[in-house]
Design an enzyme around this catalytic site. Structure first.
Site, short mmCIF file in Angstrom:
data_model
loop_
_atom_site.label_atom_id
_atom_site.label_comp_id
_atom_site.label_asym_id
_atom_site.label_seq_id
_atom_site.Cartn_x
_atom_site.Cartn_y
_atom_site.Cartn_z
CG LEU A 144 -1.83 -1.30 1.25
CD1 LEU A 144 -2.22 -1.65 2.67
CD2 LEU A 144 -3.04 -1.10 0.36
N PRO A 145 0.25 2.40 -0.41
CG PRO A 145 -1.04 3.82 -1.73
CD PRO A 145 -1.12 2.60 -0.88
CG ASN A 174 -3.13 4.28 1.88
OD1 ASN A 174 -2.17 5.03 1.88
ND2 ASN A 174 -4.26 4.56 1.26
CB THR A 208 8.05 2.07 1.94
OG1 THR A 208 8.73 1.08 1.17
CG2 THR A 208 9.08 2.91 2.66
CE LYS A 233 12.14 1.32 0.10
NZ LYS A 233 10.83 1.18 -0.53
CE LYS A 238 5.66 6.26 1.30
NZ LYS A 238 5.50 4.91 0.76
#
Lengths: 313, 313, 313, 313
Positions: free
Chosen positions: A74-75, A79, A105, A180, A255
């Protein structure tokens, strides 16, 4: 419960989030013979996967009712919170022993919250964000960085290897996200650093290819200088050679750097260069670079036109 | 004139500047059978080289009177200006055709000025700053980055290979300095970036060795993460494992970043991360890190002690 | 319901959070004749206010059961969420029409969430963070920046004027927080800017008092240069004259700058200097400045000791 | 010699550098009845002043031969070095006791060099950079910040008051430059800080005029927020209300910040925000803002267009 899941390895896998990344990932599960039960808020995305053989359901809760292994892609954090804990969320109908793998992420503290919430329902939550873009997703060449209880790692690995080339176990829940975020923060720093260094060298009369060679055999070497050089003409097969199209967009980098800032602020960790890198990509988004590859920072920093300096004051 | 110099290859070589770096460099010339005619403002430095067989003279001018190949190794731009153009400077007595090689790390615009001044006297000036510290100087393992007229490069190379393992031709006068400055700026950015990334990852629960491994197989990889990791315990044989002693001092890095700033300002090149890196090393010098290795930025950014947060406002 | 509250102006006021700030604020309500019904997680804080005449209850829920005007003053967002929406939180027993005023400094998006949750219960939530420290709280000289429905502002003002000298209406819910965060971000930028400018001027040979005078009559003028100068000896009655004791602590400034970063990241607003200011105060916290006034950044940036520069590389 | 100059106060004054600033300054001397002997590299500039009654000569040396008080107003350090010490420079023919006043904005270390060179010829050099633009120059409303021997200050003041409203004595040679550079560095920091703060506040739902009011009555107040607000519509009569035309150009601010960086680097002074401010104005010059007023940083930081965020990675 783990054993039951393992033995029944070709039982259905749930998949929630069929965007640019999720869709090719789900297809790779189908290719490996896993029945896929999926859902997404966009009907078109569902339709496409249905044509490939997946079963489509109406909500995350319904998927959870049918599958005891579920992957989410998911973004962003809100979400994920909605899909797991919302009124039609996974946790409304999740079965005991279900393995939940989130490849979004997001903020690692949200991963931890989700893990706690899942644990209360008797399910297991792991975070497994990916490195690699849409191309790597299609070719099943993603890298997964996985956080969660070690005993469940083998079960997760079984599915993740269908979608990626590398699966790395990082530690407790949230450490996949941490790895990450850390990698991408250092990547952004290295990229901007490479861009400004190459620009400075060119201004000082150095040939860009020669400068790249010198850096790459010296202590200035980094991935952005030797594998993804941002100066057009220095390397082939990278976005800088293609007007910064494709690759990893500036918006997405902004982001991830925002997540890095959130986690750094929450843990009171000073990250001066990471913070400035975030601001630079933020300004680039505001100045028309949102959809270009993040190596376009080289172009952003170059002189646009000659301006005559005025006399006086 | 070039031919005459080349044929008479074991005629004396002048050497000016016998500090921590210059002294072992001059000794390596002696080892290769070159007679050395040297000078330095500190008599003790001269005495030591005299014991090794060098002839000591009183001033750069006198050295220029006796040698037609001269190497200079000085701390900063003003010293170079003084040694070349001062009242007892090289150019007062330099012979036509003399080859002048400056291995100091200075502003490339000063290198260009010196080259012009030398040209007026019929001499040839090349800049050849080094990468590598005192250890590499002793073992003749320095890297030289050389700028100057290409036809003279072979003549310079003959001497430089006695003192270094790599000699790289970079282009016109000043590009040697430019390459060195660029490399060190990107090195500083990579080091601080690695330090803050490792710190953030540790705070987020990652094991430092594992995090280093993940970065080094990913796009966050850089020389500071894979060859000189700043976190104690991650690698062996680097200053972080030895309380940040030895290595490349913070003061020296701050000096090189200052040069990078000067050249960037003079060429109107934006270098946001390089600029912030300079400021960070500047603050570190002010806060007691001047003589530690530059990887001690990891220690500088770590929490010193727990401070309780107060309630209110 | 507004009218009923207004007429009954000396009916009890609830107060939750009796820390360094909350305690003197609650006392000022008592001084103005308002019965106070209070609670806090620390029994000692409760005891002290009880001795001054307040009624002490066990939880926010119980306070909400007895009072229809409640003020909260808490350290950070998670505390606010717990006190309002936790299992013993205000909203468990809040009465319709109750006026809830939160004077904590928190993320404006949390203020908005609380306002929504309160609205569902028929209550009204306003954010009213303060500017001014413990001294101003004791002397009822705080400034309140108020966000919320305009019709309720008069009711809030009635109570806030008992505790502060200025009450400013800023707009919809969350704008009180926004105003506070914006002010403190610009304050931090001005302070660090003043500190580095004064330091640079002194290094360049200017007398600090004269430099302050020149700045204050010119375009460099700001609150930190003319009312809170960070250089010892330039002004009297400010923390720089008292070894940076008292005033507004570095930790608190770092916290507010962290909020500014969160809101900037969430709204995708580039704030390069605000971001760097945050990092600088973060490093200061790590280097022993946590409990000094935030003007101690001048001391942090000054040279600690003379370090000799080494020759070479 | 000072007395002789003072008595003969309406003897000719030399003026070198007739650009946007120098030209109106020289005219103001003519208005006050001083005969002016001038020169400039651009013949048109000379012609214009000749029409106003000035005598035009061919070189700085010739001006120095005729006048014992000379004012210089030049774009940058190299011009100043050329005009004073070049082959046709002032010092070639300067008379003993001549008063040399340089109103250029340059590196204070160059001012010191010029003062030393002048002293060797028996002349006196003072630095007197100005604050205020072309408008203030025409209206004789400049502020002069003067550095040099105190005994000569009165003599300088006599001339400077014809061209400016404020003349401030700052100390030894170079401190005039230092004061100007310091002020402009803090000004730039305050301006960018105000721009990003206003932008953040607007994004958080605050009315820009109200936010400016709140800041201006609080500790966030600075000259850029209360006298030169960068947000269109907040104030009248400032460049932000006129599409950032007029005012003080971004290129000029970038130049002054470059000087601040040079002096900070040379004195090893950490100036983190000043350094970042420099970089931001540098990037703005590269992105088309070179000739806009420096308050256009508000526009630079605003979102240019909405970019949709992509799903995935």
């Amino acid at each position: 419960h783990l054993e039951i899941r393992s033995m029944a390895s070709k039982t259905p896998v749930g998949f929630i989030g069929l965007g640019n990344m999720g869709s090719p990932m789900a297809k790779n599960l189908l290719k490996h013979g896993y029945p896929v039960i999926a859902t997404d808020v966009f009907p078109e995305s569902c339709k496409e996967l249905q044509d490939e053989g997946a079963q489509i359901l109406d909500s995350p809760a319904e998927v959870a009712d049918k599958a005891d292994r579920i992957i989410t892609m998911l973004p962003s954090s809100p979400n994920v919170i909605e899909v797991y804990t919302g009124p039609n969320g996974i946790l409304k109908k999740v079965k005991k022993g279900t393995l939940l793998i989130d490849s979004s992420t997001i903020d690692p503290s949200v991963s931890k919250e989700m893990a706690l919430a899942a644990e209360k329902m008797g399910a297991v939550f792991m975070d497994a964000p990916v490195s690699g873009g849409v191309g790597a997703a299609s070719l099943a060449k993603l890298t997964f960085m996985v956080g969660g209880v070690e005993e469940e790692y083998t079960a997760a690995q079984e599915l993740l290897t269908c979608m990626g080339a590398n699966v790395v176990y990082c530690g407790q829940v949230g450490t996949g996200q941490a790895a990450k975020i850390c990698n991408n923060m250092l990547l952004a720093i290295g990229m901007i650093g490479t861009a400004e260094t190459m620009n400075l060298g060119i201004r000082l009369g150095l040939d860009p290819k020669l400068l790249a060679q010198i850096l790459n055999m010296s202590s200035g070497r980094c991935w952005s200088s030797d594998s993804y050089n941002p100066v057009p003409g220095v390397m082939e097969g990278v976005p800088s050679g293609n007007n910064y199209q494709g690759g990893f967009g500036t918006t997405l980098m902004a982001k991830d750097l925002g997540l890095a800032q959130h986690t750094a602020t929450n843990t009171k960790t000073p990250v001066p260069l990471g913070s400035l890198a975030h601001q630079i990509y933020r300004v680039m988004c505001a100045r028309g670079y949102a959809n270009k590859d993040f190596s376009s920072v080289f172009q952003f920093l170059r002189e646009q036109e000659e301006e005559p300096e005025k006399k006086g004051d």
